[in-house]
Design a protein around this motif. Sequence first.
Motif, PDB file in Angstrom:
ATOM      1  N   ALA A  34     103.757  63.059   7.295  1.00 27.47           N
ATOM      2  CA  ALA A  34     102.822  62.055   7.808  1.00 27.47           C
ATOM      3  C   ALA A  34     103.041  60.707   7.125  1.00 27.47           C
ATOM      4  CB  ALA A  34     101.383  62.526   7.608  1.00 27.47           C
ATOM      5  N   LEU A  35     103.318  60.729   5.835  1.00 28.84           N
ATOM      6  CA  LEU A  35     103.591  59.488   5.103  1.00 28.84           C
ATOM      7  C   LEU A  35     104.809  58.786   5.688  1.00 28.84           C
ATOM      8  CD1 LEU A  35     103.203  57.536   2.697  1.00 28.84           C
ATOM      9  CD2 LEU A  35     104.567  59.133   1.336  1.00 28.84           C
ATOM     10  N   TRP A  36     105.888  59.537   5.924  1.00 26.69           N
ATOM     11  CA  TRP A  36     107.101  58.941   6.493  1.00 26.69           C
ATOM     12  C   TRP A  36     106.850  58.390   7.893  1.00 26.69           C
ATOM     13  CZ3 TRP A  36     111.218  57.127   4.257  1.00 26.69           C
ATOM     14  CH2 TRP A  36     111.593  57.612   3.011  1.00 26.69           C
ATOM     15  N   LEU A  37     106.067  59.108   8.681  1.00 23.97           N
ATOM     16  CA  LEU A  37     105.752  58.622  10.032  1.00 23.97           C
ATOM     17  C   LEU A  37     104.957  57.314   9.978  1.00 23.97           C
ATOM     18  CD1 LEU A  37     104.892  61.899  11.960  1.00 23.97           C
ATOM     19  CD2 LEU A  37     106.811  60.353  12.376  1.00 23.97           C
ATOM     20  N   ARG A  38     103.935  57.286   9.114  1.00 26.54           N
ATOM     21  CA  ARG A  38     103.123  56.058   8.966  1.00 26.54           C
ATOM     22  C   ARG A  38     103.970  54.891   8.495  1.00 26.54           C
ATOM     23  NH1 ARG A  38      99.713  59.366   6.075  1.00 26.54           N
ATOM     24  NH2 ARG A  38     100.257  58.292   4.151  1.00 26.54           N
ATOM     25  N   ALA A  39     104.915  55.181   7.605  1.00 27.27           N
ATOM     26  CA  ALA A  39     105.733  54.128   7.007  1.00 27.27           C
ATOM     27  C   ALA A  39     106.843  53.664   7.945  1.00 27.27           C
ATOM     28  CB  ALA A  39     106.327  54.614   5.689  1.00 27.27           C
ATOM     29  N   GLY A  40     107.089  54.391   8.997  1.00 28.78           N
ATOM     30  CA  GLY A  40     108.148  54.009   9.919  1.00 28.78           C
ATOM     31  C   GLY A  40     109.543  54.150   9.335  1.00 28.78           C
ATOM     32  N   GLY A  41     109.688  55.047   8.356  1.00 28.91           N
ATOM     33  CA  GLY A  41     111.010  55.315   7.794  1.00 28.91           C
ATOM     34  C   GLY A  41     111.397  54.436   6.624  1.00 28.91           C
ATOM     35  N   SER A  42     110.537  53.484   6.251  1.00 32.43           N
ATOM     36  CA  SER A  42     110.826  52.607   5.118  1.00 32.43           C
ATOM     37  C   SER A  42     109.584  52.517   4.242  1.00 32.43           C
ATOM     38  CB  SER A  42     111.226  51.213   5.608  1.00 32.43           C
ATOM     39  OG  SER A  42     111.501  50.370   4.520  1.00 32.43           O
ATOM     40  N   LEU A  43     109.673  53.037   3.019  1.00 32.20           N
ATOM     41  CA  LEU A  43     108.510  53.115   2.147  1.00 32.20           C
ATOM     42  C   LEU A  43     108.327  51.845   1.314  1.00 32.20           C
ATOM     43  CD1 LEU A  43     108.956  56.744   0.759  1.00 32.20           C
ATOM     44  CD2 LEU A  43     107.494  56.003   2.642  1.00 32.20           C
ATOM     45  N   SER A  44     107.086  51.389   1.225  1.00 29.78           N
ATOM     46  CA  SER A  44     106.731  50.289   0.316  1.00 29.78           C
ATOM     47  C   SER A  44     106.717  50.861  -1.101  1.00 29.78           C
ATOM     48  CB  SER A  44     105.346  49.750   0.667  1.00 29.78           C
ATOM     49  OG  SER A  44     104.344  50.714   0.335  1.00 29.78           O
ATOM     50  N   PRO A  45     106.649  50.023  -2.111  1.00 29.13           N
ATOM     51  CA  PRO A  45     106.581  50.541  -3.489  1.00 29.13           C
ATOM     52  C   PRO A  45     105.390  51.493  -3.699  1.00 29.13           C
ATOM     53  CG  PRO A  45     107.136  48.223  -3.527  1.00 29.13           C
ATOM     54  CD  PRO A  45     106.806  48.557  -2.099  1.00 29.13           C
ATOM     55  N   GLU A  46     104.255  51.185  -3.096  1.00 28.93           N
ATOM     56  CA  GLU A  46     103.081  52.050  -3.231  1.00 28.93           C
ATOM     57  C   GLU A  46     103.311  53.384  -2.526  1.00 28.93           C
ATOM     58  OE1 GLU A  46     102.835  48.855  -1.955  1.00 28.93           O
ATOM     59  OE2 GLU A  46     102.120  47.911  -3.788  1.00 28.93           O
ATOM     60  N   GLU A  47     103.908  53.327  -1.350  1.00 30.93           N
ATOM     61  CA  GLU A  47     104.200  54.549  -0.607  1.00 30.93           C
ATOM     62  C   GLU A  47     105.260  55.379  -1.328  1.00 30.93           C
ATOM     63  OE1 GLU A  47     103.330  53.048   3.950  1.00 30.93           O
ATOM     64  OE2 GLU A  47     105.194  52.468   2.947  1.00 30.93           O
ATOM     65  N   ARG A  48     106.207  54.712  -1.943  1.00 32.87           N
ATOM     66  CA  ARG A  48     107.253  55.413  -2.701  1.00 32.87           C
ATOM     67  C   ARG A  48     106.630  56.183  -3.866  1.00 32.87           C
ATOM     68  NH1 ARG A  48     112.358  57.442  -2.241  1.00 32.87           N
ATOM     69  NH2 ARG A  48     113.123  57.772  -4.323  1.00 32.87           N
ATOM     70  N   ALA A  49     105.672  55.559  -4.549  1.00 35.16           N
ATOM     71  CA  ALA A  49     104.980  56.231  -5.658  1.00 35.16           C
ATOM     72  C   ALA A  49     104.212  57.449  -5.141  1.00 35.16           C
ATOM     73  CB  ALA A  49     104.045  55.255  -6.359  1.00 35.16           C
ATOM     74  N   GLU A  50     103.529  57.302  -3.998  1.00 34.68           N
ATOM     75  CA  GLU A  50     102.810  58.423  -3.394  1.00 34.68           C
ATOM     76  C   GLU A  50     103.790  59.534  -3.013  1.00 34.68           C
ATOM     77  OE1 GLU A  50      99.960  59.486   0.446  1.00 34.68           O
ATOM     78  OE2 GLU A  50     100.547  57.411   0.106  1.00 34.68           O
TER      79      GLU A  50
END
Length: 59
Positions: A23-39
């Motif tokens: 779900a995180l990858w889907l929300r991010a559209g395949g490119s993670l922000s620094p905050e998403e990367r930490a999550e």
Amino acid sequence: MSPESEARGSVRSAAEVNEQIRALWLRAGGSLSPEERAEYELLVVEWAAAVRGEVVEAA
């Protein structure tokens, strides 16, 4: 929470954590922000602990 789940470091199954990772990858559209990367990194650690716990339980 049982002592076994505390020892594993996860109270969720590997499948549940995997769904959250997807779900995180889907929300991010395949490119993670620094905050998403930490999550993501925390989720991967939790997933690995859950997998180890499930393997030990199966044995």
